[in-house]
Design a protein around this motif. Sequence first.
Motif, short mmCIF file in Angstrom:
data_model
loop_
_atom_site.label_atom_id
_atom_site.label_comp_id
_atom_site.label_asym_id
_atom_site.label_seq_id
_atom_site.Cartn_x
_atom_site.Cartn_y
_atom_site.Cartn_z
N VAL A 11 0.83 -1.19 -0.01
CA VAL A 11 0.05 0.02 -0.11
C VAL A 11 0.95 1.08 -0.06
CG1 VAL A 11 -1.76 -1.14 1.22
CG2 VAL A 11 -0.16 -0.04 2.46
N ARG A 12 2.17 1.23 0.41
CA ARG A 12 3.15 2.15 0.45
C ARG A 12 4.49 1.68 0.77
NH1 ARG A 12 4.49 4.55 5.53
NH2 ARG A 12 3.45 3.48 7.24
N GLN A 13 5.41 2.53 0.63
CA GLN A 13 6.73 2.07 0.61
C GLN A 13 7.35 2.21 2.12
OE1 GLN A 13 8.59 1.05 -1.95
NE2 GLN A 13 7.41 1.63 -3.62
N PHE A 14 7.51 1.14 2.85
CA PHE A 14 7.66 1.34 4.18
C PHE A 14 9.26 1.25 4.62
CE2 PHE A 14 3.54 -0.73 4.08
CZ PHE A 14 2.85 -0.52 5.39
N THR A 15 9.62 2.15 5.36
CA THR A 15 10.97 2.14 5.94
C THR A 15 11.13 0.95 6.64
OG1 THR A 15 10.50 3.30 7.93
CG2 THR A 15 11.14 4.57 5.85
N PRO A 16 12.55 0.50 7.01
CA PRO A 16 12.54 -0.77 7.99
C PRO A 16 11.98 -0.48 9.27
CG PRO A 16 14.71 -0.38 6.67
CD PRO A 16 13.83 0.98 6.38
N LYS A 17 12.07 0.64 9.92
CA LYS A 17 11.22 0.91 11.14
C LYS A 17 9.91 0.70 11.16
CE LYS A 17 14.88 3.96 13.36
NZ LYS A 17 15.22 5.07 13.77
N GLU A 18 9.44 1.34 10.06
CA GLU A 18 7.76 1.13 10.00
C GLU A 18 7.50 -0.27 9.66
OE1 GLU A 18 7.14 5.50 7.66
OE2 GLU A 18 7.59 3.78 6.65
N ALA A 19 8.22 -1.08 8.74
CA ALA A 19 8.25 -2.40 8.52
C ALA A 19 7.98 -3.27 9.95
CB ALA A 19 9.02 -2.87 7.62
N ILE A 20 9.04 -3.03 10.53
CA ILE A 20 9.05 -3.72 11.89
C ILE A 20 7.88 -3.53 12.83
CG2 ILE A 20 10.27 -3.97 14.18
CD1 ILE A 20 12.87 -3.39 12.63
N ARG A 21 7.45 -2.04 12.74
CA ARG A 21 6.19 -1.82 13.76
C ARG A 21 5.07 -2.59 13.18
NH1 ARG A 21 8.93 3.54 14.10
NH2 ARG A 21 7.61 4.29 12.40
N THR A 22 4.83 -2.82 12.03
CA THR A 22 3.62 -3.39 11.39
C THR A 22 3.41 -5.07 12.13
OG1 THR A 22 4.51 -4.65 9.59
CG2 THR A 22 4.14 -2.39 9.37
N GLY A 23 4.65 -5.46 12.71
CA GLY A 23 4.37 -6.85 13.34
C GLY A 23 4.68 -7.75 12.36
N MET A 24 4.59 -7.62 10.89
CA MET A 24 4.45 -8.44 9.75
C MET A 24 6.46 -9.13 9.78
SD MET A 24 1.71 -9.69 9.34
CE MET A 24 1.34 -9.41 11.07
N LEU A 25 6.85 -7.85 9.57
CA LEU A 25 8.48 -8.38 9.42
C LEU A 25 8.98 -9.25 10.45
CD1 LEU A 25 10.85 -5.96 7.79
CD2 LEU A 25 11.51 -7.38 9.82
N PRO A 26 8.65 -8.81 11.75
CA PRO A 26 9.17 -9.85 12.62
C PRO A 26 8.63 -11.28 12.69
CG PRO A 26 8.74 -7.72 13.96
CD PRO A 26 8.30 -7.75 12.42
N LEU A 27 7.32 -11.45 12.20
CA LEU A 27 6.79 -12.89 12.09
C LEU A 27 7.41 -13.35 10.72
CD1 LEU A 27 2.93 -12.45 12.46
CD2 LEU A 27 4.52 -13.62 13.68
N MET A 28 7.84 -12.69 9.67
CA MET A 28 8.51 -13.08 8.50
C MET A 28 9.72 -13.77 9.03
SD MET A 28 8.11 -10.71 5.32
CE MET A 28 6.40 -10.44 4.50
N TRP A 29 10.59 -12.84 9.84
CA TRP A 29 11.64 -13.17 10.50
C TRP A 29 11.71 -14.53 11.00
CZ3 TRP A 29 14.16 -14.20 15.24
CH2 TRP A 29 15.43 -13.84 15.22
#
Length: 457
Positions: A257-275
């Motif tokens: 939906v938009r371009q997420f910076t790394p900090k924003e991606a982490i805050r979504t909770g989805m990047l940690p789940l992927m990790w």
Amino acid sequence: MTAEPIAAGETGQSTGSRYREVTDANGRVYRLGETDRDILGHSRKFMVYLPWVAMMAISVSEYAYGSAEDTLSSAHGWTQSNTFWILSIWVFFQAGIAFPAGWLREKGILTAKRATMTGAFMCLLGFLALSHFDNVWLAILGFGVVGGLGSGLVYATCINMVGKWFPERKGGKTGFVNGGFAYGSLPFIFIFNYGFDTSNYHRVLDMIGVYVLVVVLVCAFFFRDPPKNWWPAGIDPLNRTGTGKSEKSLAKNPPAVRQFTPKEAIRTGMLPLMWLSLVLTAGVSIFGISFQVDFAKEVGFGPLVAASSMGVMAVINGVGRAVVGWMSDVLGRKPSLVFVIVVLGLAQFGVIWAGDIRSEWLFLFFAFLSGFGGGAFYPMFAALTPDYFGENYNATNYGLVYSGKLISGLFGGGLGSMVVAAWGYNGAYALAGGISMLAALVALLLRQPGRERDTAT
């Protein structure tokens, strides 16, 4: 969803072509009007084939290593644990460089070409260290640290670049390039099993190092990233209802939906789940790569079956990445990811069964399944990351996700050898199967940030 022109101007590239930027209802910007030939001077397909060749070249470091360990141990006087820990350290640094390399690329400090060329020379140094250092700590420093960093620079650059050049249909292309990292090792698996011994190991390892250097340098010379927000001309990024391949893929895998910076991606909770999911899945995959040949020999299968099982795993590991990448463009990224993780888990229990009944053909079959599941998840995470968080920060965002392999390398190789020593191969493979099923459950929780829950992602 509607599009509204918000800016227009000259490209700032050397092409001189005009482009315009449009924004969708979520505020995401797309840079339209420039073709791949305007930017590169040739088709963007070269940004698939060249990274694919480079990935095949570096694959020998990981996927053929298990076949070389007996000779390495004999030649240098290492224990089996020593050789496994060398690979574990290699995996740690190969994965660990992805995030800092991505950050440097997106800051404009390190270009794709420079990153890959640097990696090529470091890979050469790694093989020279593996060839000439008897001291295990020097081998760890040379091959594990320097060689791992070099391979990681090549790997991360190749994978991230493909997603940037094919934002509308990245699954199949990413899977194809990623597949080279597995089946490119096939000739070396058989070389290490049949033509590699204590009388020639210096020459063989030195020649492999030079081979990697030359191939990667030639490919890297042509590497280049597209401009930020670039979208291929002739493909409407807002059209989800067309009948073409790109439109169908976008319907199943809508852009972030938009371009997420790394900090924003982490805050979504989805990047940690992927990790977390990648940590668990990659650990099982690395375990299979490290121990399959030894398990085959322990069960009593001959060297041909042992080598063939690893060869089958390497080929299917690579081909499976391309097949599942294509499948994800058609069926959706997340369902494809969950499918391959479950297959990987089931294959671990199948290997136990085949070993218990001493069935060579069943062992090869489950090596097939293990190779398929143990490779295909990598391009799924590589494609899901820009699907969820956009392409502009993909090098750093995927670098964070891929850094999970830091942990995987430790428990898949080094700690895996301790589990084998304590519980035997059956216990270790059963644990690996259970971990894979847990990873599939974690992957089921993934949702594209900002998108309604009823989408295919």
